[in-house]
Design an enzyme around this catalytic site. Structure first.
Site, short mmCIF file in Angstrom:
data_model
loop_
_atom_site.label_atom_id
_atom_site.label_comp_id
_atom_site.label_asym_id
_atom_site.label_seq_id
_atom_site.Cartn_x
_atom_site.Cartn_y
_atom_site.Cartn_z
N GLU A 1 52.11 27.54 42.46
CA GLU A 1 52.46 28.68 42.75
C GLU A 1 52.92 29.39 44.17
OE1 GLU A 1 50.28 32.14 41.21
OE2 GLU A 1 51.76 33.55 41.91
N HIS B 1 49.76 34.22 47.40
CA HIS B 1 48.83 33.20 47.71
C HIS B 1 49.23 32.35 48.79
CE1 HIS B 1 47.68 34.21 43.46
NE2 HIS B 1 48.95 34.16 43.46
N GLU C 1 57.16 38.69 39.18
CA GLU C 1 56.70 37.40 38.92
C GLU C 1 57.97 36.97 38.07
OE1 GLU C 1 53.47 36.48 38.48
OE2 GLU C 1 52.49 38.28 38.57
N HIS D 1 55.67 36.60 43.30
CA HIS D 1 54.57 35.70 42.60
C HIS D 1 55.23 34.77 41.47
CE1 HIS D 1 50.59 37.07 43.90
NE2 HIS D 1 51.39 38.14 44.27
#
Ligand SMILES: [Zn+2]
Length: 183
Positions: free
Chosen positions: A23, A9, A145, A76
């Site tokens: 995030e 992102h 993650e 992430h």
């Protein structure tokens, strides 16, 4: 040895937002810490962004492939309510080495006290890798993650010190991967 670190992102795309955290910011922090950790081990690291900027997925994939890296990660932070680390690895091309990489990182993450939800694959409707990063990057690769942003798991990543523990664990896993090719 060279590692490509994708930062999930950025810019207009904040990724998951919860409990006052975005995030994109957590991902960037961990990615930059990981880069400096890897450099301590003499590993070259290329990050997909070093500030709060947007980058299309295809551009990130192009940069990863042009970098001729030995492995690639996409950093992430999870959302959707749950706890624990989770990794995604590709179904095709370098799937064995990618799984080995993800397992070493998972082991190091577990040593920090963070649990693991496992190392997973995800198919699209055509049976190929669902995630473009896994489908199109040309070296062993994984999506990481570290924890959930929208649960009590935020307590694993809500300070720079805690994010550093994650980054150091990722770095140790990567160094083990390079050090023990036949493991
Ligand atoms: Zn994300």
């Amino acid at each position: 040895m060279r590692v490509f670190i994708g930062v999930g992102h950025g810019g207009r795309d904040p990724g998951a937002v919860s409990q006052g955290f975005k995030e994109k910011d957590i991902n960037l922090d961990i990615a930059l810490m990981l880069k400096s950790e890897l450099e301590k081990y003499g590993v070259t690291a290329i990050v997909s962004r070093t500030s709060d900027s947007s980058q299309a997925l295809y551009q990130k994939i192009n940069v990863a492939n042009m970098s001729k890296s030995d492995l690639a990660l996409d950093v992430h932070t999870n959302a959707g309510g749950g706890t624990g680390f989770e990794a995604y690895v590709p179904l095709y091309r370098d799937s064995c080495q990618s799984l080995r990489l993800a397992k070493l990182i998972e082991e190091e993450i577990q040593k920090t006290g963070q649990r693991s939800r496992g190392i997973k694959t995800r198919k699209n409707a055509s049976g190929y890798d669902y995630f473009g990063f896994l489908k199109s990057v040309n070296c062993p690769r994984a999506i990481l993650e570290c924890a959930f942003i929208d649960s009590g798991d935020i307590n694993k990543i809500n300070t720079p010190q805690k994010r550093m523990l994650i980054a150091k664990a990722y770095a140790r896993g990567i160094v083990r991967y390079f050090g023990n090719k036949e493991e």
